[in-house]
Structures are given as C-alpha cells and as structure tokens.
Design a protein around this motif. Structure first.
Motif, PDB file in Angstrom:
ATOM      1  N   GLY A  28      14.569  19.032  14.200  1.00 12.92           N
ATOM      2  CA  GLY A  28      13.944  17.725  14.079  1.00 12.92           C
ATOM      3  C   GLY A  28      12.861  17.674  13.022  1.00 12.92           C
ATOM      4  N   LEU A  29      12.419  18.834  12.566  1.00  7.67           N
ATOM      5  CA  LEU A  29      11.376  18.901  11.540  1.00  7.67           C
ATOM      6  C   LEU A  29      11.898  19.504  10.248  1.00  7.67           C
ATOM      7  CD1 LEU A  29       8.547  20.459  13.745  1.00  7.67           C
ATOM      8  CD2 LEU A  29       8.743  18.060  13.093  1.00  7.67           C
ATOM      9  N   ALA A  30      13.121  20.017  10.291  1.00  6.23           N
ATOM     10  CA  ALA A  30      13.650  20.829   9.193  1.00  6.23           C
ATOM     11  C   ALA A  30      13.615  20.127   7.843  1.00  6.23           C
ATOM     12  CB  ALA A  30      15.070  21.286   9.512  1.00  6.23           C
ATOM     13  N   GLU A  31      13.904  18.841   7.805  1.00  8.56           N
ATOM     14  CA  GLU A  31      13.961  18.135   6.527  1.00  8.56           C
ATOM     15  C   GLU A  31      12.596  17.609   6.083  1.00  8.56           C
ATOM     16  OE1 GLU A  31      16.736  18.223   4.750  1.00  8.56           O
ATOM     17  OE2 GLU A  31      17.577  19.373   6.409  1.00  8.56           O
ATOM     18  N   SER A  32      11.599  17.755   6.914  1.00  8.57           N
ATOM     19  CA  SER A  32      10.281  17.223   6.581  1.00  8.57           C
ATOM     20  C   SER A  32       9.416  18.313   5.939  1.00  8.57           C
ATOM     21  CB  SER A  32       9.590  16.720   7.857  1.00  8.57           C
ATOM     22  OG  SER A  32       9.252  17.816   8.687  1.00  8.57           O
ATOM     23  N   THR A  33       8.250  17.896   5.507  1.00 10.28           N
ATOM     24  CA  THR A  33       7.278  18.841   4.961  1.00 10.28           C
ATOM     25  C   THR A  33       6.921  19.895   5.999  1.00 10.28           C
ATOM     26  OG1 THR A  33       6.376  17.062   3.612  1.00 10.28           O
ATOM     27  CG2 THR A  33       5.015  19.013   3.851  1.00 10.28           C
ATOM     28  N   TRP A  34       6.863  19.470   7.268  1.00  9.96           N
ATOM     29  CA  TRP A  34       6.546  20.409   8.345  1.00  9.96           C
ATOM     30  C   TRP A  34       7.547  21.555   8.387  1.00  9.96           C
ATOM     31  CZ3 TRP A  34       2.094  20.611  10.700  1.00  9.96           C
ATOM     32  CH2 TRP A  34       1.325  19.453  10.831  1.00  9.96           C
ATOM     33  N   GLY A  35       8.832  21.244   8.329  1.00  9.02           N
ATOM     34  CA  GLY A  35       9.865  22.269   8.391  1.00  9.02           C
ATOM     35  C   GLY A  35       9.761  23.250   7.240  1.00  9.02           C
ATOM     36  N   VAL A  36       9.516  22.725   6.054  1.00  7.93           N
ATOM     37  CA  VAL A  36       9.370  23.578   4.867  1.00  7.93           C
ATOM     38  C   VAL A  36       8.160  24.496   5.036  1.00  7.93           C
ATOM     39  CG1 VAL A  36       8.908  23.566   2.386  1.00  7.93           C
ATOM     40  CG2 VAL A  36      10.517  21.917   3.364  1.00  7.93           C
ATOM     41  N   ALA A  61       3.199  27.068  18.188  1.00  4.72           N
ATOM     42  CA  ALA A  61       2.006  26.234  18.312  1.00  4.72           C
ATOM     43  C   ALA A  61       1.961  25.161  17.225  1.00  4.72           C
ATOM     44  CB  ALA A  61       0.752  27.111  18.250  1.00  4.72           C
ATOM     45  N   VAL A  62       2.261  25.540  15.989  1.00  4.37           N
ATOM     46  CA  VAL A  62       2.226  24.569  14.899  1.00  4.37           C
ATOM     47  C   VAL A  62       3.392  23.585  15.014  1.00  4.37           C
ATOM     48  CG1 VAL A  62       2.294  24.277  12.395  1.00  4.37           C
ATOM     49  CG2 VAL A  62       0.920  26.098  13.404  1.00  4.37           C
ATOM     50  N   ALA A  63       4.550  24.052  15.451  1.00  7.42           N
ATOM     51  CA  ALA A  63       5.688  23.144  15.651  1.00  7.42           C
ATOM     52  C   ALA A  63       5.362  22.115  16.736  1.00  7.42           C
ATOM     53  CB  ALA A  63       6.948  23.933  16.011  1.00  7.42           C
ATOM     54  N   GLN A  64       4.664  22.539  17.790  1.00 12.86           N
ATOM     55  CA  GLN A  64       4.262  21.600  18.839  1.00 12.86           C
ATOM     56  C   GLN A  64       3.295  20.556  18.280  1.00 12.86           C
ATOM     57  OE1 GLN A  64       2.791  24.477  21.691  1.00 12.86           O
ATOM     58  NE2 GLN A  64       4.574  24.171  23.004  1.00 12.86           N
ATOM     59  N   LEU A  69       2.378  15.005  16.463  1.00  9.83           N
ATOM     60  CA  LEU A  69       1.910  14.055  15.454  1.00  9.83           C
ATOM     61  C   LEU A  69       3.025  13.118  14.997  1.00  9.83           C
ATOM     62  CD1 LEU A  69      -0.380  16.404  13.349  1.00  9.83           C
ATOM     63  CD2 LEU A  69      -1.094  14.594  14.924  1.00  9.83           C
ATOM     64  N   VAL A  70       4.213  13.642  14.799  1.00 13.63           N
ATOM     65  CA  VAL A  70       5.343  12.810  14.367  1.00 13.63           C
ATOM     66  C   VAL A  70       5.750  11.843  15.477  1.00 13.63           C
ATOM     67  CG1 VAL A  70       7.788  12.870  13.733  1.00 13.63           C
ATOM     68  CG2 VAL A  70       6.189  14.456  12.648  1.00 13.63           C
ATOM     69  N   GLY A  74       1.780   9.436  14.275  1.00 12.90           N
ATOM     70  CA  GLY A  74       0.615   9.878  13.511  1.00 12.90           C
ATOM     71  C   GLY A  74       0.987  10.415  12.142  1.00 12.90           C
ATOM     72  N   VAL A  75       0.311  11.440  11.769  1.00 11.22           N
ATOM     73  CA  VAL A  75       0.421  12.027  10.440  1.00 11.22           C
ATOM     74  C   VAL A  75       1.760  12.734  10.247  1.00 11.22           C
ATOM     75  CG1 VAL A  75      -0.626  13.720   8.895  1.00 11.22           C
ATOM     76  CG2 VAL A  75      -2.056  12.379  10.398  1.00 11.22           C
TER      77      VAL A  75
END
Length: 126
Positions: A28-36, A61-64, A69-70, A74-75
């Motif tokens: 769910g985060l893979a394509e976002s900046t978070w996933g990268v 922890a960071v994935a949570q 936030l998503v 939020g951000v």
C-alpha cells in the motif's frame, strides 16, 4: 575414517523463517515516497550490519507511522512531517495498542529514521 550424518529421531531439524518481508511491510506504500524511503532505509540498515529483527522493528514502526498519516488524510510527503503529526500518531498508538508499544514505536520512528533521513539529505546535497 569417513564421517556420516547423524540421522536419529532425536536430531532436531532447524528451519529458518524470514522475519522481514519488505513487500508486505510496504504494501500500500510501495509506489509512494514512503515505500521508496523504507526500501532505501532497509538497504542502509543492512549495510550497517543491523540484525534482521532490528531492521524489522525499525521499518515496522515507520511503516505504521506512514500508514497512519496517509489513512488520516495527513502528510503524504515524509519531508513535511511535523511535531503535531508525531504527537497524533502517539495518541493513536496509545488508543489502539498498549502505551509501552506506542512508546517503543514512536521512539524507533524518531530516533533511528530521523538520523538516517538527515544523513540521506546531506548526501543528496553534495
């Protein structure tokens, strides 16, 4: 004299199961900046010889935090995270998990990823 393998009923077979599944953590985060960033940070932690359990705990922890936030509207850009976002995450963690877990997760998010992101930003400016 040749040696033979020990094959008796008392011998335990040891299997290892991979704890860290980065695809699952970034689902769910893979394509976002978070996933990268999570994938890049994992590479950095591996290069520093951090054990898999440590890497898993930090990345979880960071994935949570990212999902919180998503999902809360939020951000979406990690560079824009402020104190109020982290405090909201802490409150959510306390409400949905135990206070001890919330404390550990938020400490891992802020202490370990914060230093990594500062180093990554300084390298990118060179």
């Amino acid at each position: 004299m040749a040696s033979t393998a020990l094959n008796d009923p008392l011998t335990r077979s040891v299997t290892t199961v991979a704890l860290l599944d980065l695809d699952r953590l970034t689902d769910g985060l893979a394509e976002s900046t978070w996933g990268v960033l999570l994938r890049d940070w994992d590479s950095s932690l591996r290069a520093a010889n951090h054990p898999e359990t440590t890497r898993y705990n930090y990345l979880l922890a960071v994935a949570q935090l990212a999902r919180f936030l998503v999902d809360s509207g939020g951000v979406r850009d990690p560079a824009l995270i402020g104190r109020k976002h982290v405090e909201s995450f802490q409150v959510w963690m306390i409400e949905t998990r135990s206070p001890g877990t919330a404390l550990k997760s938020t400490r891992r998010c802020s202490s370990s990823s914060g230093g990594w992101s500062r180093r990554a930003r300084s390298r990118s400016r060179r």
